[in-house]
Structure formats: C-alpha cells, structure tokens
Design an enzyme around this catalytic site. Sequence first.
Site, PDB file in Angstrom:
ATOM      1  CG  ASP A 205     104.813  20.934  53.104  1.00  0.00           C
ATOM      2  OD1 ASP A 205     105.527  21.677  53.801  1.00  0.00           O
ATOM      3  OD2 ASP A 205     103.573  20.852  53.245  1.00  0.00           O
TER       4      ASP A 205
ATOM      5  CD  GLU B 293     108.628  20.548  58.907  1.00  0.00           C
ATOM      6  OE1 GLU B 293     107.802  19.626  58.783  1.00  0.00           O
ATOM      7  OE2 GLU B 293     108.757  21.459  58.081  1.00  0.00           O
TER       8      GLU B 293
ATOM      9  CG  ASP C 143     102.251  26.129  57.702  1.00  0.00           C
ATOM     10  OD1 ASP C 143     102.661  26.324  56.541  1.00  0.00           O
ATOM     11  OD2 ASP C 143     101.992  25.004  58.160  1.00  0.00           O
TER      12      ASP C 143
END
Length: 735
Positions: free
Chosen positions: A421, A424, A488
Amino acid sequence: MAVHQLHYIAVVVVLIVSSSHAFDISYNATHFYVSLNGVELIRHSPEEPFLYVGSGIPTFEGQFGNYDVEDFVEERIALIDFLVDDQDPISVHFTLSRLDMLQVEIRFVTDVDGSLYYGEFVSLSDGINRVWMRLVAEEDEHVFGGGSQFSHLNMRGKKFPIWIQEQGVGRDKNYEITFKADQRDGGGGDYYTTYWAQPTFVSSRLYYAHFDTTTYSELDFRADDFHEIQIWGNSPSQFHFFTGSSYIELLQGLTGYLGRQPMPPEWIYNGTILGVQGGTEAMLNYIQMAEDHGIKVSGVWIQDWAGRITTSFGRRLFWNWEWSPEQYPNLDTVIPELKQRGIRVLVYANPNLNRLGGLYQEAVNADFLIKNSSGDPYIVDYGEFFCGIVDFTNPNASQWYKDRIIKQNMLDLGISGWMADFGEYLPIDAVFYSGAKGTDIHNEWPAIWAQVNREGVEEGGKMGDILFWMRAGYTGSQRYSVMTWAGDQFVDYGLADGIASVIPGTLSLGMSGYGMNHFDIGGYTSLFDVTRTEELFLRYAEMAAFTTMMRTHEGNRPDENWQFYSSSHTMYEFARHTKIYVALNDYVNSTIRENHELGIPVQRPLFLHYEDDERVYNIQYQYMFGRDLLVAPVIEQGRETWDVYLPTDDWIFLWDEDITSAGGETLTVPSPMGHIPVFFRSQSQWADTFRQLRDIEAVTVTPGPPESMTTSRSSTAMASHFLLAICLTIMASFW
Ligand SMILES: *[C@@H]1O[C@H](CO)[C@@H](O)[C@H](O)[C@H]1NC(C)=O
Ligand SMILES: *[C@@H]1O[C@H](CO)[C@@H](O)[C@H](O)[C@H]1NC(C)=O
Ligand SMILES: *[C@@H]1O[C@H](CO)[C@@H](O)[C@H](O)[C@H]1NC(C)=O
Ligand SMILES: *[C@@H]1O[C@H](CO)[C@@H](O)[C@H](O)[C@H]1NC(C)=O
Ligand SMILES: *[C@@H]1O[C@H](CO)[C@@H](O)[C@H](O)[C@H]1NC(C)=O
C-alpha cells in the site's frame, strides 16, 4: 531567475540528429519541422514556437496525500530564433535573439536497433526551471494515457497535472460527496487526481510521446492545434516518440521501452481472494462460510495480520510489519494447512513504520529512515499514530526492508502475497540518503517502492508464486509491479469515484503501459452515512469476473457496509460470479499472456481492435476483455436493461444466443442482477467456453438478511451467529 537578467541572455537549443532514417527535419530561415516516419511532431515558426523556457515558484500544500499545487510563473519566454549547423548529424540552434547567450541544448537521438527515438535536454542554463514544449495537434485528434485516469479516458480538451497523490473522495467539484470531503479535510480530489499519474500519452495520429522526467509536469490537451507539455525543474531529461501502424504496435513499442509485467501466479485463477480480518478463528470461519455457499476461494487476505492499536478514532492497523500471534494465533501452522486446501494467505505492508513498533526502533538504530531538516527521523502523523518512512534511496535500508520484512516476516511465514500500500505521501521537504530533492523523487517513489517489493520476492526465490499489488505507480512501475488495484472507490454510483470510475482507470493505465488491474469488489470508502448496498457489491462482483482477478475488501467501515457474508443470497450470487471467473481461466490466462509478451492490456479500450470506428473513441465505460469479449458493466442503480454500443463484427449476447448483431449499432439488452451485459465474437475459438457460462446457476434464495435463508438451516444459524460476532469484534478502520 530575475526578470532583468533575461534581457542579457540568449537561448540556444541544439538539435543533433544522429540518423536521418527516422527523424525527418526540414527548415528554412524561419521555420522548422520534425517528423517521425511521416507523423509530424514539431512545427516551429516565429508565430508558433516549439519551445518556451522560464522560471516559476511553486507551492505544494497538502496533508494525507492530498496536494494543492500552485505555481507563480515569473518568466515564460518563447525561443523564436534558431540556427542550423547543416552537418551529419544536423545541429539546430534555437535562440531568443542572436545576441543572447542563454543556453538550452537538446540532442535528438535515433537508436534504430533499440527502436528508440528521443530528444534529450543536454543542458539548461542556470535559472531555468520551467520548460514548455508544443507538439503538433489536429482538431479531431484523441489522446489517451496519463497513468490511471479515473475520469477521462480521452484526455483531449483538458489539462492533466502529473503529480502522485490520493485519488480523492468523489473527485468532482460539482458532486456533493466531494464538497463534503473537501470540507472535512481537503480530500475531495478532482478529475485528474490519481495514485498513478504518468507523463505518457498515445495519440490517434498513431504515435506515443513519453517524458522521462520525475518532477511535476503537466499534459495540456486544451488547444485545437497543439499539445503543450510543461516540465518543472532543471533537468527535463528525455522525451520519447514512437510511431506505429496500429495502437497495438504502439503499445508494443511503449512496453518494450517501459517494461512489461510478468505472468501472475497461477493460483489467482482458482477463485476470489477474500478480504477479511479479525483473527485466525474469524478468518477460518469466513472461509468455511464461503465454501459452504460454493464460493471459489483462491486466497484469504488479512490486512490486520500485524495486529491493531487503539486511537481515539477507533482501532487501527498496527504498522509494524510482522505477524502478531495475539491477533492471529497459530497462523504459522494454519498457513500450510490452508495451502494444502488450495487457499493462500495474503497480508499487508507499506513503507511506513509505527513509532511504537520494534521495526521502527531497528530502523532508527540502523539509520534507515527518511530525515527532516534537523536530521531526525521525519515523522508523519497518519491520524494520531506517528510513523517513520524507510529511506529506499539508501541501498542498505532497501536491503533491510527486503531481508527483514519481505523475506523473514512474510515469505518465511509462508504467506503468498500482500497489498503493497501507499507510495503517494512522500513529503517533499524530507531529507533523503541519496541527496535527492523531495520534489524530484516524489513521483518516482511508487516505482522505487515497487522495485523493493519485486526484488524482495526475487531474492526470496518466489517470483511467479507471490502476488503483491499496488495502487500507486509511475514510470518504472511497469517493470517492477506485479499487479495493480484501482485504490479506494467511494461506495456509490458517482461517475468520477464510484463503480464506473474503475473502468477508465484501468483502460488509461493500459494505454500507459500497464495492462493488469483489479479493484476492491464493492468499493472502499464509506463516509457521510453512505454505505455499500448489496446491489452495488454484486454489480462490482459480476464485473470482477470479467477482469484479471477477483478480490473483496470489507472497506473502511466493515460493520456498516454490505459484505460478501452479509446474506446467504449474496454468498450464492457471489459464488456464481467466482465460478464464471474460474470457468474463463484458460481465456484469462491467454489474455494475460498477451499482456506479458506483447504489452496488449487485459482490459482494452474498444478502439484497440476497432480503430476505424470513430464512435468508439469516446466510449469509456465499455471495454474489451481480451480479443473476444465486449463488456458493458451496469454502472447505475436499479437497471433492468442497458444500452451497449457494438462496433462492426459478428456479436452474440453472452446470456442469450438469440440476441445477435453485426455491429455498428447500439442495442438495448436485458441487464438483471447477475447478468452483466457481455457480447462475444461468434468466430471466437472460445465461443463454446463462453456459451457454457450460461449453465452456471446460482442457488436461489430470497434476497435479505441471513434469517430469510431457506436452503441450509445449519449454515443459516452459523451465518447469523457469526455476523453478530463480527459486528462486535471489527471496528471501523481507515487503514
Ligand atoms: C519558410 O517556409 C515557410 C513555409 O513552410 C514559409 O511560410 C516561410 O515564408 C519561409 N520563410 C522563409 C524565410 O523563406
Ligand atoms: C486450483 O484448484 C484446482 C481444483 O480445485 C486444484 O487442483 C489446484 O491444485 C488448484 N491450484 C492451486 C495453484 O492452488
Ligand atoms: C524533526 O523531527 C524531530 C522529531 O523526530 C522534531 O523534534 C524536530 O522538531 C523536527 N525538526 C523539524 C525541522 O521539523
Ligand atoms: C551498507 O552496508 C555495508 C555492508 O554492511 C557497509 O559497508 C556500508 O558502510 C553501509 N553503507 C551505509 C551508507 O550505511
Ligand atoms: C496458462 O498458460 C500456460 C501456457 O501458455 C500453461 O502452461 C498454463 O497451464 C496455463 N494455466 C492455466 C491455469 O490455464
């Protein structure tokens, strides 16, 4: 660069063409033109110059991965004049005026053997930190790519900032959800916000352009007669062009340069990965419940494997990447047992380490964390829990992450993959081992993170058996990442961030050289009292059966949102979709192979195969799944019929042999729940495989909560009892 200085400096651009074979340059005293294999790319005149240079002062504001990037442009100067040194190779010198001295040197290189054609900024004078290039455009031209673009597959008419960040909640400033998310923490996003932005595009004039920069850049497709590419910083590096006779040839060229993805592990073909949490017993119960209802399960993904900590927001994942025996007793012995049954166990990791964990302390002691300007570990507040970030610009830190976390804590435990994950949030004011500037490395970071994961798997000898999947990406991820997911999505039908958005997100990524993608079945983000319905979950599930792989996610608020285990009806319906996916295995496998060998994405825009049909260029909510299936997912609530555009071919409706078409028309077809609109090509070698999907029936039960279940008493009792237990044990968590 101060204004006054510029009056005394000239600008020189040197173009050196090392072979006239590919780049074709013609010029006179005022104009020059550059073409590649007959495609005109650069058309310079005093009125419409090719190159502008200047300087700007940027501001990057933001938190939690949402950025507001502003630029105060101090200078922007057109380079009008040029000189040609007519030798072989040809050098072309552009100047602002012949008296000035400011130097920009570009070398054009043709590498025929490597099929590479690029311009290279060899040097820029001090003070220049902005470059704008204009490429030839035609009014009816279309452009695609830009990384994973969730709002616009065809990028013409819009400007796209290329800056890795959170994708945003709602992603449309006219949408109520976005307004609320902006009010809450500035996280509403916009049409261009994405985890994977990339300065690459494919044009309908049959060329691609790719910019090798890692700094902030912009692709501006708003003008009728030019595309303008803006690059920040003082080393814009190379810009690549490639022409071809078809889109497929262009993607072969692009992936030949950027890299192609490996074949995924074959165990993913055996069914869905179930995203569940709550401990070993809960995990085993979910698997049992799924199998009792006929769901084909290839793996179980437990994101809470490292345990949880409590903050005032509730219980959160503990970012300390090692097995928590308290949370998952006996996991080490359960993993091989499940593997025997054909079920893999997958976990979760990211580049951050919680300050309260042992791994953080190890990393601090070894000096492996990114620092702040006072030389201390750079601490990021992820909402009441504080983390350091492993500094992957330090080879020893990367090696430590690979050895200690990937190999020792994950591979040695027997797990078969993880969500890799984040990527960013890299702060731009951090200090890195390599000396890199935060603004220069921010975009590249996801690719570096992918490289760490890939190398860890390779060093562990497990390539081909391990699945790690990432949402963040950039140039370079093509080479390293083994799977992506769409991030998401909001749990609704909003076009910009709901179920629809995963389609252009996947197709544009395919046009940027990354051909495999999947999504959280059901979407992820539930806020402002909007929750996932059974219908939304099942519409996602029926689409997922016609993608690279299937994986569920409980979302950020598991107990308030509809789950695969929320009712027997859902489980039986979901079971049917997993059976469809498994029945398509050979076809999916051959399609993935085309991506692996040729760079042809698994999910394809229609124009990839029907480029002569002008109508397909603006279709972004239908796709080709491989060569032979045309998929038109239902992306609205409550629909019993759906309109499907079919390009010219011989089509048969997947669910009814009597619905056929020769294409060139829009058909309205039945689209009840469970029957996603799909057509196949009648001449497909897989036609019988497709027809057999009609025989896969779901066990019929009335929709509703488990109590209404009529088919199996014992598992009804188990399901409802178990649901209560889940509600008590699982708290909402964001990460
Ligand atoms: C150079 O060529 C262009 C057309 O390509 C023409 O318009 C222009 O007048 C020419 N300039 C000179 C100085 O000959
Ligand atoms: C996939 O499922 C089949 C049938 O259940 C089984 O024989 C095979 O071993 C499984 N493959 C893997 C990789 O688990
Ligand atoms: C750097 O981080 C430390 C804590 O790790 C903090 O005390 C210090 O104020 C930070 N310095 C700056 C310039 O932010
Ligand atoms: C990296 O590790 C090697 C071998 O342990 C060591 O010699 C070297 O000094 C380390 N480099 C840094 C920057 O810590
Ligand atoms: C995938 O294709 C390869 C060869 O192309 C084959 O060896 C393999 O068995 C196939 N796997 C499945 C699950 O179809």
